[in-house]
Design a protein around this motif. Structure first.
Motif, mmCIF file in Angstrom:
data_model
loop_
_atom_site.group_PDB
_atom_site.id
_atom_site.type_symbol
_atom_site.label_atom_id
_atom_site.label_comp_id
_atom_site.label_asym_id
_atom_site.label_seq_id
_atom_site.Cartn_x
_atom_site.Cartn_y
_atom_site.Cartn_z
ATOM 1 N N LEU A 1 17.935 49.301 55.786
ATOM 2 C CA LEU A 1 17.364 50.555 56.267
ATOM 3 C C LEU A 1 18.130 51.137 57.451
ATOM 4 C CD1 LEU A 1 13.608 49.497 56.160
ATOM 5 C CD2 LEU A 1 14.809 50.984 54.529
ATOM 6 N N ALA A 2 18.596 50.278 58.332
ATOM 7 C CA ALA A 2 19.311 50.728 59.525
ATOM 8 C C ALA A 2 20.167 49.584 60.053
ATOM 9 C CB ALA A 2 18.327 51.193 60.600
ATOM 10 N N TYR A 3 21.180 49.974 60.825
ATOM 11 C CA TYR A 3 22.106 48.973 61.370
ATOM 12 C C TYR A 3 22.448 49.336 62.810
ATOM 13 C CZ TYR A 3 22.706 47.735 56.475
ATOM 14 O OH TYR A 3 22.479 47.356 55.176
ATOM 15 N N SER A 4 22.692 48.302 63.588
ATOM 16 C CA SER A 4 23.100 48.514 64.968
ATOM 17 C C SER A 4 24.610 48.659 65.026
ATOM 18 C CB SER A 4 22.654 47.333 65.841
ATOM 19 O OG SER A 4 23.093 47.515 67.179
ATOM 20 N N ASP A 5 25.070 49.864 65.276
ATOM 21 C CA ASP A 5 26.504 50.126 65.416
ATOM 22 C C ASP A 5 26.971 49.500 66.730
ATOM 23 O OD1 ASP A 5 29.012 51.332 66.069
ATOM 24 O OD2 ASP A 5 28.577 52.955 64.681
ATOM 25 N N PRO A 6 27.964 48.610 66.687
ATOM 26 C CA PRO A 6 28.410 47.935 67.915
ATOM 27 C C PRO A 6 28.826 48.888 69.023
ATOM 28 C CG PRO A 6 29.373 46.888 65.990
ATOM 29 C CD PRO A 6 28.704 48.141 65.498
ATOM 30 N N SER A 7 29.246 50.096 68.653
ATOM 31 C CA SER A 7 29.722 51.032 69.672
ATOM 32 C C SER A 7 28.752 52.170 69.971
ATOM 33 C CB SER A 7 31.076 51.633 69.250
ATOM 34 O OG SER A 7 30.969 52.284 67.999
ATOM 35 N N GLU A 8 27.783 52.423 69.067
ATOM 36 C CA GLU A 8 26.915 53.589 69.252
ATOM 37 C C GLU A 8 25.426 53.293 69.137
ATOM 38 O OE1 GLU A 8 28.097 57.010 67.018
ATOM 39 O OE2 GLU A 8 30.222 56.517 67.135
ATOM 40 N N GLY A 9 25.057 52.071 68.890
ATOM 41 C CA GLY A 9 23.643 51.746 68.797
ATOM 42 C C GLY A 9 23.075 51.934 67.397
ATOM 43 N N TRP A 10 21.748 51.945 67.310
ATOM 44 C CA TRP A 10 21.083 51.955 66.008
ATOM 45 C C TRP A 10 21.265 53.270 65.263
ATOM 46 C CZ3 TRP A 10 19.145 47.980 63.393
ATOM 47 C CH2 TRP A 10 18.956 46.780 64.110
ATOM 48 N N LYS A 11 21.522 53.118 63.950
ATOM 49 C CA LYS A 11 21.686 54.283 63.084
ATOM 50 C C LYS A 11 21.042 54.009 61.728
ATOM 51 C CE LYS A 11 26.021 56.267 64.810
ATOM 52 N NZ LYS A 11 27.387 56.691 64.419
ATOM 53 N N PRO A 12 20.498 55.056 61.092
ATOM 54 C CA PRO A 12 20.009 54.876 59.719
ATOM 55 C C PRO A 12 21.163 54.445 58.815
ATOM 56 C CG PRO A 12 19.251 56.960 60.639
ATOM 57 C CD PRO A 12 20.274 56.418 61.591
ATOM 58 N N ALA A 13 20.831 53.729 57.750
ATOM 59 C CA ALA A 13 21.867 53.192 56.865
ATOM 60 C C ALA A 13 22.766 54.277 56.295
ATOM 61 C CB ALA A 13 21.213 52.406 55.729
ATOM 62 N N ASP A 14 22.187 55.437 55.918
ATOM 63 C CA ASP A 14 23.014 56.468 55.308
ATOM 64 C C ASP A 14 24.081 56.975 56.267
ATOM 65 O OD1 ASP A 14 21.251 57.826 56.945
ATOM 66 O OD2 ASP A 14 20.216 58.872 55.312
ATOM 67 N N GLN A 15 23.773 56.995 57.557
ATOM 68 C CA GLN A 15 24.759 57.441 58.539
ATOM 69 C C GLN A 15 25.782 56.348 58.843
ATOM 70 O OE1 GLN A 15 23.127 59.260 62.081
ATOM 71 N NE2 GLN A 15 21.423 60.158 60.950
ATOM 72 N N TYR A 16 25.276 55.128 58.992
ATOM 73 C CA TYR A 16 26.178 54.041 59.380
ATOM 74 C C TYR A 16 27.157 53.694 58.264
ATOM 75 C CZ TYR A 16 27.832 49.535 61.113
ATOM 76 O OH TYR A 16 28.631 48.503 61.543
ATOM 77 N N LEU A 17 26.703 53.737 57.023
ATOM 78 C CA LEU A 17 27.545 53.341 55.894
ATOM 79 C C LEU A 17 28.310 54.530 55.317
ATOM 80 C CD1 LEU A 17 25.069 50.904 54.120
ATOM 81 C CD2 LEU A 17 26.853 50.367 55.800
ATOM 82 N N SER A 18 28.772 55.397 56.181
ATOM 83 C CA SER A 18 29.563 56.552 55.769
ATOM 84 C C SER A 18 30.581 56.848 56.863
ATOM 85 C CB SER A 18 28.666 57.771 55.529
ATOM 86 O OG SER A 18 27.974 58.126 56.709
ATOM 87 N N GLY A 19 31.430 57.826 56.617
ATOM 88 C CA GLY A 19 32.484 58.138 57.585
ATOM 89 C C GLY A 19 33.636 57.163 57.433
ATOM 90 N N ASN A 20 34.291 56.831 58.525
ATOM 91 C CA ASN A 20 35.427 55.911 58.498
ATOM 92 C C ASN A 20 34.906 54.475 58.398
ATOM 93 O OD1 ASN A 20 37.751 54.397 58.867
ATOM 94 N ND2 ASN A 20 38.574 55.723 60.450
ATOM 95 N N VAL A 21 34.605 54.061 57.172
ATOM 96 C CA VAL A 21 33.981 52.750 56.984
ATOM 97 C C VAL A 21 34.967 51.599 57.168
ATOM 98 C CG1 VAL A 21 32.081 53.546 55.535
ATOM 99 C CG2 VAL A 21 34.289 53.015 54.481
ATOM 100 N N ARG A 22 36.255 51.864 57.064
ATOM 101 C CA ARG A 22 37.234 50.803 57.322
ATOM 102 C C ARG A 22 37.261 50.473 58.814
ATOM 103 N NH1 ARG A 22 39.992 49.658 52.663
ATOM 104 N NH2 ARG A 22 40.426 51.363 51.213
ATOM 105 N N GLN A 23 37.248 51.488 59.639
ATOM 106 C CA GLN A 23 37.223 51.257 61.082
ATOM 107 C C GLN A 23 35.914 50.588 61.495
ATOM 108 O OE1 GLN A 23 36.707 54.654 63.854
ATOM 109 N NE2 GLN A 23 38.605 53.947 64.819
ATOM 110 N N LYS A 24 34.818 51.032 60.896
ATOM 111 C CA LYS A 24 33.526 50.432 61.217
ATOM 112 C C LYS A 24 33.488 48.964 60.816
ATOM 113 C CE LYS A 24 30.720 54.653 61.007
ATOM 114 N NZ LYS A 24 29.619 55.361 60.306
ATOM 115 N N LEU A 25 34.105 48.639 59.680
ATOM 116 C CA LEU A 25 34.132 47.246 59.236
ATOM 117 C C LEU A 25 34.935 46.388 60.207
ATOM 118 C CD1 LEU A 25 33.554 45.022 57.215
ATOM 119 C CD2 LEU A 25 35.516 45.807 55.865
ATOM 120 N N SER A 26 36.038 46.928 60.689
ATOM 121 C CA SER A 26 36.856 46.196 61.648
ATOM 122 C C SER A 26 36.062 45.914 62.928
ATOM 123 C CB SER A 26 38.121 46.990 61.978
ATOM 124 O OG SER A 26 38.902 46.326 62.951
ATOM 125 N N LEU A 27 35.336 46.923 63.403
ATOM 126 C CA LEU A 27 34.518 46.753 64.609
ATOM 127 C C LEU A 27 33.375 45.772 64.362
ATOM 128 C CD1 LEU A 27 34.301 50.474 65.815
ATOM 129 C CD2 LEU A 27 35.630 48.637 66.852
#
Length: 298
Positions: free
Chosen positions: A42-68
């Protein structure tokens, strides 16, 4: 995890994850609430930006997010769910055969261009100077030291095989890298004071430029180390975006008319407007744009 909990966590009015509020309601630690959110996708804690809904977190530059996420998970196991979810949405790699690498592409390191030039000249890369000025977006090329006492600038390879008597190889390479048209001028045969275009010499130089470009496209993927490195760089930096798919299924839309059924695509569009403050409702006629706009406004 019931629908009320989900709706409250993915707060429909605030358009964000209201994890602190749910911590109070559930009388549980933030980490426990967060664990349930991540496990349910449902949601994930972005290491750099805090909590986000899954649809937002699992989109955009997902390679960079995976590295982080991987870096964060190495120190904190709570991010393991992030890693697993992001791995599942990575774009498929574009095969190197489908990647067109043009001579002059700024993401190709100057060292590779120097190696290519050395390959054509039959010398070592240290005898070729190649530099890219990132701020100006311009390539600079020149010959280095002499090779085995031979002046590369005047060699047959530079002036006949991969160049002409008017434009040697390094000048043509520079033109190809910078996308410039090569022109050879000559004194005006009619006796004028200004120089005029030597069409025959210009055509010969342009043909050599095309030969150099063709040789580069045939050479670039031939070395395994270079192929793997550039293939990885391209996919990580230019094939790294996943389009967002808004999921508004959790919204209860309090105060809405119970006789009106808001369909899934309408809820998704409402959630987009609530979370981003904007949205293009490009649905076809009859798909409920008016109710969608009303729902988003409310």
């Amino acid at each position: 995890m019931n629908a009320v909990f989900v709706s409250n966590v993915l707060n429909s009015e605030l358009g964000r994850v209201a994890i602190a509020s749910m911590q109070e309601q559930m009388d549980k630690e933030v980490l426990e609430v967060g664990k349930q959110l991540a496990e349910q996708g449902l949601a994930y804690s972005d290491p750099s930006e805090g909590w986000k809904p899954a649809d937002q977190y699992l989109s955009g530059n997902v390679r960079q997010k995976l590295s982080l996420a991987r870096a964060a998970a190495a120190n904190d196991p709570q991010y393991a769910s992030n890693v697993k979810a992001l791995e599942a949405v990575q774009p498929d790699d574009v095969h190197h055969d489908q990647i067109e690498v043009r001579l002059g592409s700024p993401w190709v390191p100057p060292s590779d261009i120097a190696n290519f030039a050395a390959h054509l000249l039959g010398t070592n890369a240290e005898h070729v100077y190649v530099k890219y000025n990132e701020s100006a977006g311009e390539w600079h090329t020149d010959y280095g030291n002499t090779y085995h006492g031979k002046n590369l600038r005047k060699s047959r390879t530079a002036t006949q095989v991969w160049g002409t008597k008017d434009k040697d190889f390094i000048k043509l390479l520079g033109a190809a890298l910078n996308g410039k048209t090569v022109r050879v001028m000559m004194p005006d045969p009619a006796g004028g004071e200004k120089s005029v275009l030597d069409q025959e010499a210009t055509g010969a130089a342009a043909a050599k430029v095309q030969e150099i470009k063709t040789a580069f496209s045939e050479w670039i993927w031939t070395d395994e180390e270079r192929r793997n490195r550039l293939h990885r760089h391209y996919n990580d930096n230019y094939n790294n975006i996943r389009n967002i798919k808004y999921n508004g299924a959790h919204q209860s839309l309090p105060g809405s008319n119970p006789s009106i059924t808001i369909r899934p695509h309408q809820k998704n569009a409402i959630w987009q407007v609530v979370t981003t403050g904007t949205g293009l409702l490009g649905h076809e006629v009859g798909t409920g744009k008016t109710f969608t706009m009303i729902g988003a406004a409310m």
